[in-house]
Design a protein around this motif. Structure first.
Motif, PDB file in Angstrom:
ATOM      1  N   ALA A 103      30.467   6.875  -1.254  1.00  9.43           N
ATOM      2  CA  ALA A 103      28.992   7.324  -1.864  1.00  9.43           C
ATOM      3  C   ALA A 103      28.474   8.587  -1.384  1.00  9.43           C
TER       4      ALA A 103
ATOM      5  N   GLN B 145      26.941   1.436   0.742  1.00  9.55           N
ATOM      6  CA  GLN B 145      25.778   1.738  -0.431  1.00  9.55           C
ATOM      7  C   GLN B 145      25.000   2.871   0.661  1.00  9.55           C
TER       8      GLN B 145
ATOM      9  N   ALA C 285      21.685   5.759   1.018  1.00  7.72           N
ATOM     10  CA  ALA C 285      20.517   6.440   0.416  1.00  7.72           C
ATOM     11  C   ALA C 285      20.174   7.339   1.635  1.00  7.72           C
TER      12      ALA C 285
ATOM     13  N   SER D 289      23.539  -4.382  -3.245  1.00  8.74           N
ATOM     14  CA  SER D 289      23.885  -3.572  -4.345  1.00  8.74           C
ATOM     15  C   SER D 289      23.567  -2.357  -4.530  1.00  8.74           C
ATOM     16  N   ASP D 290      22.130  -2.055  -3.824  1.00  4.80           N
ATOM     17  CA  ASP D 290      21.822  -0.846  -3.993  1.00  4.80           C
ATOM     18  C   ASP D 290      20.608  -0.617  -2.819  1.00  4.80           C
TER      19      ASP D 290
ATOM     20  N   ALA E 183      17.153   2.144  -1.652  1.00  5.57           N
ATOM     21  CA  ALA E 183      16.328   3.266  -2.132  1.00  5.57           C
ATOM     22  C   ALA E 183      14.943   3.407  -0.967  1.00  5.57           C
TER      23      ALA E 183
ATOM     24  N   TRP F 136      20.267  -7.293  -3.113  1.00  7.16           N
ATOM     25  CA  TRP F 136      21.537  -8.039  -3.051  1.00  7.16           C
ATOM     26  C   TRP F 136      21.166  -9.222  -3.670  1.00  7.16           C
TER      27      TRP F 136
ATOM     28  N   CYS G  12      20.440  -1.990  -9.567  1.00  9.50           N
ATOM     29  CA  CYS G  12      19.817  -0.960  -9.097  1.00  9.50           C
ATOM     30  C   CYS G  12      18.330  -0.806  -8.840  1.00  9.50           C
TER      31      CYS G  12
END
Length: 201
Positions: free
Chosen positions: A43, A86, A88, A127-128, A130, A142, A169
């Protein structure tokens, strides 16, 4: 030691009254060698201005570095068994959020790399992740769930918000609404307001 190389190519597109979009300018950058990772990189996250990057490898190593020079700013290592993450980075590059197979989200300061809050346990592997445009909120997805965690002064937790399909996402709009990509049979995108209500689908 294997080199991790970042190559950046940018293309600017413009649409004029004469017709369809056309490429008006293209920038080619020389690769910046980042020689610290000893395995595949899982990542990479960038600050809002693109000047600071955080990269996380399958070897568990995390590096914070300048994209223009490749200069190492700080480093850390995730616990064993938590190598795939993951990741960010906040818009100002001062904070990073990381999540791994242990189903936890951790917030770190990037310079130096240090924990800035206790970890948040989830029901599944995210899963993401942000950050919001102001960096005060972190959206986490999730399964079919989205929750918003506080990551700045005065911010409050929101959610969890349950959706009808698995979430793949996330992205924030400048007005604070959240764009959610869902991975159903055909896939779809929904916009949620700050209370989780659907604004547009």
């Amino acid at each position: 030691m294997k080199n991790f190389v970042l190559s950046i190519a940018l293309a600017a597109l413009a649409t004029g009254p004469a017709g369809p979009a056309r490429a008006v300018e293209k920038f080619n950058y020389e690769p910046v060698p980042v020689p610290w990772h000893q395995s595949a990189v899982g990542a990479v996250g960038l600050s809002g201005d693109g000047k600071v990057a955080v990269s996380a490898g399958y070897d568990g190593n995390i590096f914070v570095w300048e994209t223009e020079s490749g200069k190492l700013l700080s480093r850390s290592k995730m616990p064993a068994g938590n190598e795939f993450m993951q990741l960010a980075v906040s818009p100002n590059g001062e904070m990073a959020a990381l999540a791994g197979p242990d189903k936890a989200v951790r917030l770190f300061g990037t310079r130096p790399f240090r924990p800035v809050s206790s970890q948040t346990a989830l029901e599944a592997v995210p899963s993401d992740l942000a950050f919001s445009a102001d960096g005060r909120h972190l959206a986490v997805a999730w399964g079919r769930t989205v929750t918003v965690l506080p990551s700045g002064p005065g911010a409050e937790e929101a959610g969890p918000f349950e959706l009808d399909e698995p979430v793949g996402c996330l992205a924030w709009l400048p007005n604070g609404n959240l764009v959610v990509g869902k991975g159903g049979e055909f896939g779809s995108v929904v916009v949620l307001d700050q209370k989780g209500a659907t604004v547009k689908e």
